[in-house]
Design an enzyme around this catalytic site. Structure first.
Site, mmCIF file in Angstrom:
data_model
loop_
_atom_site.group_PDB
_atom_site.id
_atom_site.type_symbol
_atom_site.label_atom_id
_atom_site.label_comp_id
_atom_site.label_asym_id
_atom_site.label_seq_id
_atom_site.Cartn_x
_atom_site.Cartn_y
_atom_site.Cartn_z
ATOM 1 N N ARG A 253 36.730 13.960 -3.951
ATOM 2 C CA ARG A 253 36.220 14.195 -5.307
ATOM 3 C C ARG A 253 35.671 15.609 -5.335
ATOM 4 N NH1 ARG A 253 33.382 10.118 -5.734
ATOM 5 N NH2 ARG A 253 31.250 10.726 -5.286
ATOM 6 N N HIS B 244 37.466 5.902 -11.717
ATOM 7 C CA HIS B 244 36.263 6.215 -12.498
ATOM 8 C C HIS B 244 36.597 7.269 -13.556
ATOM 9 C CE1 HIS B 244 35.595 10.023 -10.289
ATOM 10 N NE2 HIS B 244 35.816 9.361 -9.180
ATOM 11 N N ASP C 169 28.348 13.907 -2.177
ATOM 12 C CA ASP C 169 27.929 13.921 -3.589
ATOM 13 C C ASP C 169 26.411 13.907 -3.550
ATOM 14 O OD1 ASP C 169 27.323 13.454 -6.251
ATOM 15 O OD2 ASP C 169 28.836 11.879 -6.521
ATOM 16 N N TYR D 108 41.243 8.399 -4.285
ATOM 17 C CA TYR D 108 40.750 7.575 -3.171
ATOM 18 C C TYR D 108 41.894 6.675 -2.738
ATOM 19 C CZ TYR D 108 36.822 9.239 -5.871
ATOM 20 O OH TYR D 108 35.977 10.041 -6.589
ATOM 21 N N HIS E 239 30.155 4.266 -3.944
ATOM 22 C CA HIS E 239 28.696 4.413 -3.902
ATOM 23 C C HIS E 239 28.152 4.328 -2.472
ATOM 24 C CE1 HIS E 239 28.325 3.264 -8.424
ATOM 25 N NE2 HIS E 239 28.714 4.508 -8.238
ATOM 26 N N GLU F 69 34.467 15.718 -12.762
ATOM 27 C CA GLU F 69 34.528 15.186 -11.402
ATOM 28 C C GLU F 69 35.703 14.252 -11.147
ATOM 29 O OE1 GLU F 69 31.471 12.265 -10.462
ATOM 30 O OE2 GLU F 69 30.498 12.619 -12.379
ATOM 31 N N HIS G 14 30.267 12.547 -17.194
ATOM 32 C CA HIS G 14 29.115 11.878 -17.810
ATOM 33 C C HIS G 14 28.172 12.981 -18.254
ATOM 34 C CE1 HIS G 14 26.782 12.643 -14.090
ATOM 35 N NE2 HIS G 14 27.821 12.167 -13.407
ATOM 36 N N ASP H 174 24.289 17.827 -10.156
ATOM 37 C CA ASP H 174 25.181 16.776 -9.647
ATOM 38 C C ASP H 174 26.432 17.457 -9.109
ATOM 39 O OD1 ASP H 174 26.519 14.435 -9.146
ATOM 40 O OD2 ASP H 174 26.588 13.741 -11.225
ATOM 41 N N ASP I 73 0.789 -1.239 0.000
ATOM 42 C CA ASP I 73 0.000 0.000 0.000
ATOM 43 C C ASP I 73 0.818 1.284 0.000
ATOM 44 O OD1 ASP I 73 -2.337 -1.360 -0.074
ATOM 45 O OD2 ASP I 73 -2.777 -1.184 2.059
ATOM 46 N N HIS J 263 22.661 10.759 -14.879
ATOM 47 C CA HIS J 263 23.523 10.167 -15.909
ATOM 48 C C HIS J 263 22.679 10.204 -17.173
ATOM 49 C CE1 HIS J 263 26.361 7.753 -13.033
ATOM 50 N NE2 HIS J 263 26.317 9.032 -12.766
ATOM 51 N N GLU K 98 33.236 17.837 -7.921
ATOM 52 C CA GLU K 98 32.390 17.672 -9.101
ATOM 53 C C GLU K 98 31.554 18.914 -9.350
ATOM 54 O OE1 GLU K 98 29.327 14.617 -8.752
ATOM 55 O OE2 GLU K 98 29.164 14.529 -10.935
HETATM 56 MG MG MG Z 1 27.830 13.044 -8.554
HETATM 57 ZN ZN ZN Z 2 28.389 12.728 -11.402
#
Ligand code: MG
Ligand code: ZN
Length: 460
Positions: free
Chosen positions: A428, A353, A259, A411, A242, A407, A357, A270, A35, A364, A430
């Site tokens: 990072r 990475h 991020d 690490y 992530h 970005e 993008h 972003d 629900d 993305h 970005e």
């Molecule tokens: Mg990002």
């Molecule tokens: Zn990004």
């Protein structure tokens, strides 16, 4: 006056070829648990062509430019529970379509619309079960072939056309992306200030406190949703790419990587910032931070119309490779020169990475990363890390109105030969860039990146 959406539909219709017809459903409602549904988010392709955010709708467009909408019928009882529905009758004027019917009639309306068309276009591999539904709509058309009805002989992927259209953002889209970026920047500032303020007061700061600041800033400015799940990573958590916002304590002396960004009226932003939890960079942190910032600066300088999509990445990697040698993250006796570091991808354990993008309606965003006119020009090379043969195609040539992120990051997980002072540092930076003829416009610099400016704003 034709609306923005009618203009986009006309541009798409002109590409469908003689006898073409396109089917574009919006996204289904997703159940969270019993629900209870996830907040509804329309399909980006559908919204791009209609500006209509209700669930349960489907647009059908012919090569002659005839637009038919199927949408939820008016239903007083459902509207009492779930809210207002535009309904087919009002949709014709509100959305500028030529015809509209209740979505309950979709399985009888679609076969009629598909009769005597040559090609059916729909987005491939984006809507679960859509291909099977198209087949089911075509079956009655084929059954009527004895009466002289023609059944479409071809099916084609509508994404190929819409992705190209969406890749270059018009003025309306750029404006929304700018506004989303400005709101998100304010969220980052709130989170930075909250962190240093609570630590100064001797309070127990957790990642979720900073996430709360972001969400507050987004909603307070009218954003409908975060554009993606926020990453709020204290200390070593920043090395988990992530990671989500959890309940890890945010400690003085450590860095925090955030991020996070909002979506505004269907357009994403972003942003990543990395800052010292208590507002003061320590020596090794600042050294790595300045390196990442310099690499981002190189990426920004390489972003302009006429350059390739890969240019900012290559520029960032060149700076990172040299900096990793200079700072002792990499040992020149083992890995050689910066050119060797790049050729052998020796930077990869610390930077795994890509630098960019596409960004737009989806964080993305869609759009080919290969230059369409050159996609047959393949070259092969052997990846130095995996030994696998990789086929490459020339990357996309940037054009004004394309939007991409810049970005770079570093690490550092503990490993043999890696100086201990850098262990567990993850950084990072970005920003979102709109490509222009001369360079690019950064739309997310409402939150500073210079280390001194971050320290200043965290002092209050
Ligand atoms: Mg990002
Ligand atoms: Zn990004």
């Amino acid at each position: 006056m034709t609306s923005l959406y009618a203009q986009r539909r006309a541009r798409l219709a002109a590409q469908l070829g003689p006898g073409g017809i396109a089917i574009i459903p919006t996204a289904p409602v997703a159940a969270r648990n019993r629900d209870s549904d996830f907040p509804y988010r329309h399909d980006s392709y559908f919204y791009y062509l209609t500006g209509f955010a209700e669930p349960g709708a489907c647009l059908v467009l012919t090569s002659e430019g005839e637009a038919t909408l199927l949408c939820q019928p008016k239903d007083l009882e459902r509207e009492i529970w779930d809210g207002y529905r535009l309904g087919p009758q009002a949709a014709i004027e509100a959305l500028g379509v030529d015809a509209a019917y209740p979505s309950t009639e979709i399985d009888t309306r679609l076969p009629r619309l598909l009769e005597n068309r040559a090609t059916v276009w729909f987005p491939f591999a984006t809507h679960a079960g859509l291909a099977a539904r198209v087949e089911a709509w075509l079956a009655p058309v084929r059954a009527r072939s004895r009466m002289g009805v023609l059944c479409p002989a071809r099916q084609d992927d509508l994404c190929t056309l819409l992705d190209e259209m969406r890749l270059v953002k018009d003025a309306h889209e750029q404006d929304l992306i700018r506004r989303a970026g400005a709101i998100s920047a304010r969220g980052h500032i709130r989170a930075m200030r909250r962190s240093s303020r609570m630590l100064r007061a001797g309070e127990d700061v957790r990642e979720y406190h900073l996430d709360a600041e972001l969400l507050h800033a987004f909603r307070d400015a009218g954003s409908q949703f975060p554009a993606y799940t926020s990453i709020v990573a204290a200390g070593a958590n920043a090395c988990v790419l992530h990671y989500r916002a959890g309940d890890t304590p945010v400690r003085a002396g450590e860095l925090v990587l955030i991020d996070a960004a909002c979506e505004l009226d269907g357009y994403a932003s972003d942003i990543t910032r990395t800052f010292p939890a208590d507002g003061r960079f320590r020596g090794p942190q600042r050294a790595l931070y300045e390196l990442v910032l310099a690499s981002q600066q190189a990426a920004i300088a390489a972003t302009r119309a006429g350059q390739r999509f890969d240019a900012p990445h290559d520029a960032a990697v060149a700076v990172l490779a040299q900096g990793m040698l200079d700072l002792g993250l990499l040992d020149a006796d083992k890995v050689g020169s910066a050119q060797d570091v790049i050729a052998q991808r020796a930077y990869f354990p610390f930077y795994m990475h890509r630098t960019s993008h596409w960004m737009g309606m989806d964080v993305h965003d869609c759009g080919s990363y290969v230059e369409p006119s050159e996609q047959d020009q393949t070259s092969e090379h052997q990846d130095p890390l995996t030994g696998q043969t990789v086929t490459r195609r020339p990357s996309r040539i940037l054009r004004p109105g394309m939007v991409l992120t810049l970005e770079p990051g570093i690490y550092v997980r503990p490993a043999e030969g890696v100086p201990e002072r850098f262990h567990h540092i993850g950084i990072r930076i970005e920003d979102d860039a709109i490509v222009t003829a001369e360079g690019c416009e950064l739309v997310t610099r409402g939150v500073p990146v210079e280390p001194d400016a971050i320290e200043a704003l965290m002092r209050d």
